[in-house]
Design a protein around this motif. Structure first.
Motif, PDB file in Angstrom:
ATOM      1  N   ASN A 147      12.539  27.267  10.807  1.00  0.00           N
ATOM      2  CA  ASN A 147      12.579  27.194  12.273  1.00  0.00           C
ATOM      3  C   ASN A 147      11.759  26.037  12.860  1.00  0.00           C
ATOM      4  N   GLU A 148      11.124  25.240  12.025  1.00  0.00           N
ATOM      5  CA  GLU A 148      10.309  24.140  12.536  1.00  0.00           C
ATOM      6  C   GLU A 148      10.859  22.769  12.131  1.00  0.00           C
ATOM      7  N   GLY A 149      11.774  22.755  11.157  1.00  0.00           N
ATOM      8  CA  GLY A 149      12.308  21.493  10.688  1.00  0.00           C
ATOM      9  C   GLY A 149      11.334  20.775   9.758  1.00  0.00           C
ATOM     10  N   GLU A 150      11.504  19.470   9.627  1.00  0.00           N
ATOM     11  CA  GLU A 150      10.680  18.700   8.708  1.00  0.00           C
ATOM     12  C   GLU A 150       9.288  18.431   9.286  1.00  0.00           C
ATOM     13  N   ILE A 151       8.310  18.461   8.397  1.00  0.00           N
ATOM     14  CA  ILE A 151       6.955  18.039   8.749  1.00  0.00           C
ATOM     15  C   ILE A 151       6.468  17.071   7.681  1.00  0.00           C
ATOM     16  N   ASN A 152       5.481  16.272   8.037  1.00  0.00           N
ATOM     17  CA  ASN A 152       4.929  15.288   7.112  1.00  0.00           C
ATOM     18  C   ASN A 152       3.501  15.679   6.779  1.00  0.00           C
ATOM     19  N   ILE A 153       3.241  15.972   5.514  1.00  0.00           N
ATOM     20  CA  ILE A 153       1.902  16.336   5.066  1.00  0.00           C
ATOM     21  C   ILE A 153       1.185  15.063   4.648  1.00  0.00           C
ATOM     22  N   ILE A 175       0.866  -1.180   0.000  1.00  0.00           N
ATOM     23  CA  ILE A 175       0.000   0.000   0.000  1.00  0.00           C
ATOM     24  C   ILE A 175       0.901   1.227   0.000  1.00  0.00           C
ATOM     25  N   ASN A 176       0.938   1.917  -1.121  1.00  0.00           N
ATOM     26  CA  ASN A 176       1.870   3.029  -1.289  1.00  0.00           C
ATOM     27  C   ASN A 176       1.365   4.299  -0.608  1.00  0.00           C
ATOM     28  N   SER A 177       2.302   5.158  -0.262  1.00  0.00           N
ATOM     29  CA  SER A 177       1.988   6.418   0.405  1.00  0.00           C
ATOM     30  C   SER A 177       2.192   7.591  -0.542  1.00  0.00           C
ATOM     31  N   ASN A 178       1.310   8.593  -0.411  1.00  0.00           N
ATOM     32  CA  ASN A 178       1.477   9.845  -1.143  1.00  0.00           C
ATOM     33  C   ASN A 178       1.836  11.000  -0.204  1.00  0.00           C
ATOM     34  N   ASN A 179       2.176  10.651   1.053  1.00  0.00           N
ATOM     35  CA  ASN A 179       2.542  11.695   2.001  1.00  0.00           C
ATOM     36  C   ASN A 179       3.768  12.464   1.505  1.00  0.00           C
ATOM     37  N   LYS A 180       3.829  13.733   1.874  1.00  0.00           N
ATOM     38  CA  LYS A 180       4.919  14.588   1.393  1.00  0.00           C
ATOM     39  C   LYS A 180       5.643  15.207   2.580  1.00  0.00           C
ATOM     40  N   THR A 181       6.958  15.079   2.591  1.00  0.00           N
ATOM     41  CA  THR A 181       7.776  15.687   3.632  1.00  0.00           C
ATOM     42  C   THR A 181       8.324  17.015   3.139  1.00  0.00           C
ATOM     43  N   THR A 182       8.147  18.053   3.946  1.00  0.00           N
ATOM     44  CA  THR A 182       8.667  19.363   3.579  1.00  0.00           C
ATOM     45  C   THR A 182       9.316  19.998   4.804  1.00  0.00           C
ATOM     46  N   THR A 183      10.075  21.049   4.609  1.00  0.00           N
ATOM     47  CA  THR A 183      10.799  21.703   5.699  1.00  0.00           C
ATOM     48  C   THR A 183      10.266  23.114   5.906  1.00  0.00           C
ATOM     49  N   LEU A 184       9.894  23.424   7.141  1.00  0.00           N
ATOM     50  CA  LEU A 184       9.436  24.756   7.510  1.00  0.00           C
ATOM     51  C   LEU A 184      10.562  25.518   8.201  1.00  0.00           C
TER      52      LEU A 184
END
Length: 223
Positions: free
Chosen positions: A34-40, A23-32
């Motif tokens: 002063n907040e570091g990485e987040i997972n959308i 089951i594949n994921s379409n989640n996207k990791t981005t960097t904010l």
């Protein structure tokens, strides 16, 4: 655990011993800043399915031949049709415990992505091994929009957009029912089709010689 595999209308004579569903994921990791990485988090991607199957050229007592014994080329021709038809089909797997109790099933619309045919005398003897990769298929629809320019009596132009038609792949898949403990063919037809008397018609459709003998985990095609 016992398996029964269907690719469209075809039941594999020897069910694979191993099945992998990814089951594949379409989640996207981005960097904010002063907040570091987040997972959308997004909706899951399409499921990838892979397994290896043995297609016999010898009539084995442990194999199941729904349409009578057929050699490997019979199944290879069906695989070719599934690949070249450019149409999705149902992938169905039923699982039963050694005592015959139904465990759970998989019923998913897929496309045949690719398959590899292997002939290996040391490993398969006269038989043929096939590695199969499927991908989940989801129906979709696209809207066709027409933009027209209308000029009135004062030479004023207005652009009007209208939806002319819908196009897409929305073919209805054949309906099926997986037999559970206590099911009868008459009761299945009554529940699923609204008419129990259709059990003879459904028995013929599924090549069931005795409508009173259906097994837990058996997949019944209803149309």
């Amino acid at each position: 655990m016992a398996y029964v595999f269907y690719l469209g209308e075809m039941q594999l004579p020897i069910a694979p011993s191993k099945l992998q569903l990814k089951i594949n994921s379409n989640n996207k990791t981005t960097t904010l800043i002063n907040e570091g990485e987040i997972n959308i988090i997004k909706s899951p991607g399409l499921t990838d399915i892979s397994f290896e199957v043995l297609l016999p050229n010898v009539k084995y007592p442990f194999a199941t031949y729904v349409d009578g014994f057929q050699k490997a080329d019979y199944y290879l021709n069906i695989l070719e049709r599934l690949k070249t038809s450019l149409e999705p089909f149902q992938f169905i797997v039923t699982r039963t415990a050694p005592n015959g109790d139904y465990l759970f099933g998989t019923n998913i619309k897929v496309t045949l992505e690719d398959y590899t045919i292997t002939e290996d005398a040391d490993k398969y003897g006269q038989d043929v091994g096939v590695s199969i990769k499927l991908k989940q298929y989801k129906d979709y629809c696209t809207k066709v929009i027409s933009i027209k320019t209308i000029t009135d009596a004062n030479s004023k132009t207005t652009k009007v957009a209208t939806v002319e038609q819908n196009r897409g792949s929305n073919k209805v898949a054949s309906k099926t029912h997986t037999v559970k403990a206590g099911d009868t063919l008459w009761a299945i037809c009554k529940k699923e089709l609204g008419d129990g008397s259709k059990y003879k018609e459904i028995a013929k459709l599924n090549n069931i010689s005795n409508p009173n003998l259906i097994k837990v985990g058996q997949v019944i095609k209803l149309g």
